[in-house]
Write a protein that holds these residues in place. Structure first.
Motif, PDB file in Angstrom:
ATOM      1  N   LYS A 114       0.812  -1.110   0.092  1.00 51.95           N
ATOM      2  CA  LYS A 114      -0.036  -0.025  -0.141  1.00 51.95           C
ATOM      3  C   LYS A 114       0.595   1.219  -0.056  1.00 51.95           C
ATOM      4  CE  LYS A 114      -3.981   1.941   2.454  1.00 51.95           C
ATOM      5  NZ  LYS A 114      -4.873   2.114   3.593  1.00 51.95           N
ATOM      6  N   ASN A 180     -18.092   1.588  -8.353  1.00 55.26           N
ATOM      7  CA  ASN A 180     -16.889   1.847  -7.567  1.00 55.26           C
ATOM      8  C   ASN A 180     -15.868   0.882  -8.329  1.00 55.26           C
ATOM      9  OD1 ASN A 180     -17.739  -0.704  -6.644  1.00 55.26           O
ATOM     10  ND2 ASN A 180     -16.255  -0.486  -4.767  1.00 55.26           N
ATOM     11  N   SER A 181     -16.170   0.607  -9.566  1.00 55.83           N
ATOM     12  CA  SER A 181     -15.222  -0.356 -10.438  1.00 55.83           C
ATOM     13  C   SER A 181     -15.079   0.328 -11.503  1.00 55.83           C
ATOM     14  CB  SER A 181     -15.551  -1.797 -10.310  1.00 55.83           C
ATOM     15  OG  SER A 181     -15.583  -2.291  -8.934  1.00 55.83           O
ATOM     16  N   ALA A 206      -8.939   6.805 -10.993  1.00 53.85           N
ATOM     17  CA  ALA A 206      -9.863   6.624  -9.690  1.00 53.85           C
ATOM     18  C   ALA A 206     -10.118   8.252  -9.372  1.00 53.85           C
ATOM     19  CB  ALA A 206      -9.163   6.162  -8.688  1.00 53.85           C
ATOM     20  N   LEU A 219     -13.057   4.665  -2.247  1.00 51.39           N
ATOM     21  CA  LEU A 219     -12.019   3.503  -2.495  1.00 51.39           C
ATOM     22  C   LEU A 219     -12.476   2.839  -3.704  1.00 51.39           C
ATOM     23  CD1 LEU A 219     -11.108   0.888   0.119  1.00 51.39           C
ATOM     24  CD2 LEU A 219     -11.681   0.262  -2.235  1.00 51.39           C
ATOM     25  N   LYS A 221     -11.996   0.532  -7.109  1.00 50.71           N
ATOM     26  CA  LYS A 221     -11.367  -1.009  -7.737  1.00 50.71           C
ATOM     27  C   LYS A 221     -11.105  -0.702  -9.229  1.00 50.71           C
ATOM     28  CE  LYS A 221     -13.500  -3.908  -3.946  1.00 50.71           C
ATOM     29  NZ  LYS A 221     -14.490  -5.110  -3.849  1.00 50.71           N
ATOM     30  N   GLN A 223      -9.686  -2.449 -12.684  1.00 52.53           N
ATOM     31  CA  GLN A 223      -9.201  -3.505 -13.147  1.00 52.53           C
ATOM     32  C   GLN A 223      -8.123  -3.337 -14.486  1.00 52.53           C
ATOM     33  OE1 GLN A 223      -9.795  -6.874 -12.373  1.00 52.53           O
ATOM     34  NE2 GLN A 223      -8.394  -7.479 -13.916  1.00 52.53           N
ATOM     35  N   PRO A 228      -6.099  -6.860 -10.451  1.00 53.89           N
ATOM     36  CA  PRO A 228      -6.659  -5.754  -9.973  1.00 53.89           C
ATOM     37  C   PRO A 228      -5.978  -4.930  -9.153  1.00 53.89           C
ATOM     38  CG  PRO A 228      -6.920  -7.894  -8.942  1.00 53.89           C
ATOM     39  CD  PRO A 228      -6.300  -8.075  -9.957  1.00 53.89           C
ATOM     40  N   GLU A 230      -6.334  -1.185  -6.298  1.00 49.65           N
ATOM     41  CA  GLU A 230      -7.137  -0.462  -5.452  1.00 49.65           C
ATOM     42  C   GLU A 230      -6.610   0.926  -5.071  1.00 49.65           C
ATOM     43  OE1 GLU A 230      -9.579  -3.666  -2.654  1.00 49.65           O
ATOM     44  OE2 GLU A 230      -8.486  -2.216  -1.625  1.00 49.65           O
ATOM     45  N   SER A 232      -7.563   4.512  -2.998  1.00 45.80           N
ATOM     46  CA  SER A 232      -8.272   5.256  -2.145  1.00 45.80           C
ATOM     47  C   SER A 232      -7.952   6.670  -1.906  1.00 45.80           C
ATOM     48  CB  SER A 232      -8.287   4.461  -0.673  1.00 45.80           C
ATOM     49  OG  SER A 232      -6.971   4.594  -0.057  1.00 45.80           O
ATOM     50  N   LYS A 246      -3.024   0.360  -3.821  1.00 40.03           N
ATOM     51  CA  LYS A 246      -2.871  -0.785  -3.112  1.00 40.03           C
ATOM     52  C   LYS A 246      -2.813  -2.130  -4.078  1.00 40.03           C
ATOM     53  CE  LYS A 246      -4.859  -3.786   0.439  1.00 40.03           C
ATOM     54  NZ  LYS A 246      -5.865  -3.678   1.630  1.00 40.03           N
TER      55      LYS A 246
END
Length: 261
Positions: A114, A180-181, A206, A219, A221, A223, A228, A230, A232, A246
């Motif tokens: 992270k 959220n993806s 993001a 947060l 996600k 791809q 994957p 993440e 935030s 992360k």
């Protein structure tokens, strides 16, 4: 001179890692770095990273693109160098390191890193795309069909076009999966092709999707083609702080090569 190197990958974004505390290799050997990153005549990688001593932090990250030139921040490379530093026993499960864009904090747990990225205080909204800097410059645009999109051709056209010109920008093409993806494919300058993953790129996506109102989540996600990740953050009006990337960082193999061969 024979040097020991390590190959790491973070969601398919791969790097040659060298502990430069012992070798003191030159910073301006562009041709050698490019050769080592070449997938036919060298080791093969999207970039090369030196781990070096730093008086103000646990270590220093010096990053080169596959073309051999030192470049701006690399998020997946930053995650991989944290895993590398952990492997070398330079750090345990937490660290601070310096990179070209400043100081970073990171943690590593069971191979998952992270990494704190820089704050983003400005997102530019243009017709059909957004632009922001997450340690590296990123163009972000939504596409309906990423499977048939010619990433290399379209990415190069944008990367070298106006307003980016010779300096260029990384280019991210995005499709929404749910609230959220998001799916992301990225053309990276310096590699001059699509890479399986880009850490600063998914971070930019993001934040851009939140800024544009495609998601209210903090947060997200992502791809990538390589797996994957993440991201935030904390949004305060139009600024983004506490930005973290992360995902996994994995050692693939270790070897020895002649630096000048």
């Amino acid at each position: 001179m024979n040097i020991t190197f390590y190959k790491y990958q973070g969601t398919g974004n791969d790097f040659v890692m060298i502990d430069n505390r012992q070798y003191n290799l030159p910073k301006n050997d562009t041709k050698t770095v490019a050769r080592l990153c070449d997938r036919r005549f060298g080791i093969g990688a999207d970039g090369l990273i030196f781990l070096e001593n730093d008086e103000s932090a646990d270590f220093k990250m010096v990053y080169y693109n596959a073309d051999g030139n030192q470049s701006t921040m690399c998020g997946n490379g930053g995650r991989c160098i944290v895993a590398f530093a952990n492997y070398l026993n330079v750090i345990e499960d937490e660290c601070r390191f310096t990179a070209i864009d400043g100081l970073h904090h990171a943690t590593i747990t069971n191979g998952i890193v992270k990494l704190q990225m820089q704050d983003v205080t400005k997102v530019e909204q243009h017709t059909g795309h957004l632009f922001l800097d997450t340690g590296s410059p990123h163009h972000v645009q939504i596409e309906t069909d990423l499977d048939t999109l010619q990433i290399k051709d379209k990415g190069a056209q944008i990367r070298y076009g106006e307003p980016y010109g010779a300096v260029g920008s990384n280019v991210n093409f995005v499709s929404k999966i749910n609230d959220n993806s998001f799916r992301v494919r990225t053309y990276e300058r310096g590699v001059e092709d699509e890479t399986l993953s880009c850490g600063t790129g998914v971070t930019a996506v993001a934040i851009a999707m939140n800024f544009q109102g495609e998601t209210d989540e903090e947060l997200i996600k992502l791809q990538s083609e390589g797996g994957p990740l993440e991201v935030s953050f904390t949004r305060e009006q139009d600024s983004y702080t506490n930005v973290f990337l992360k995902g996994p960082a994995i050692q693939v193999f270790k070897g020895v090569i002649d630096w000048k061969h």
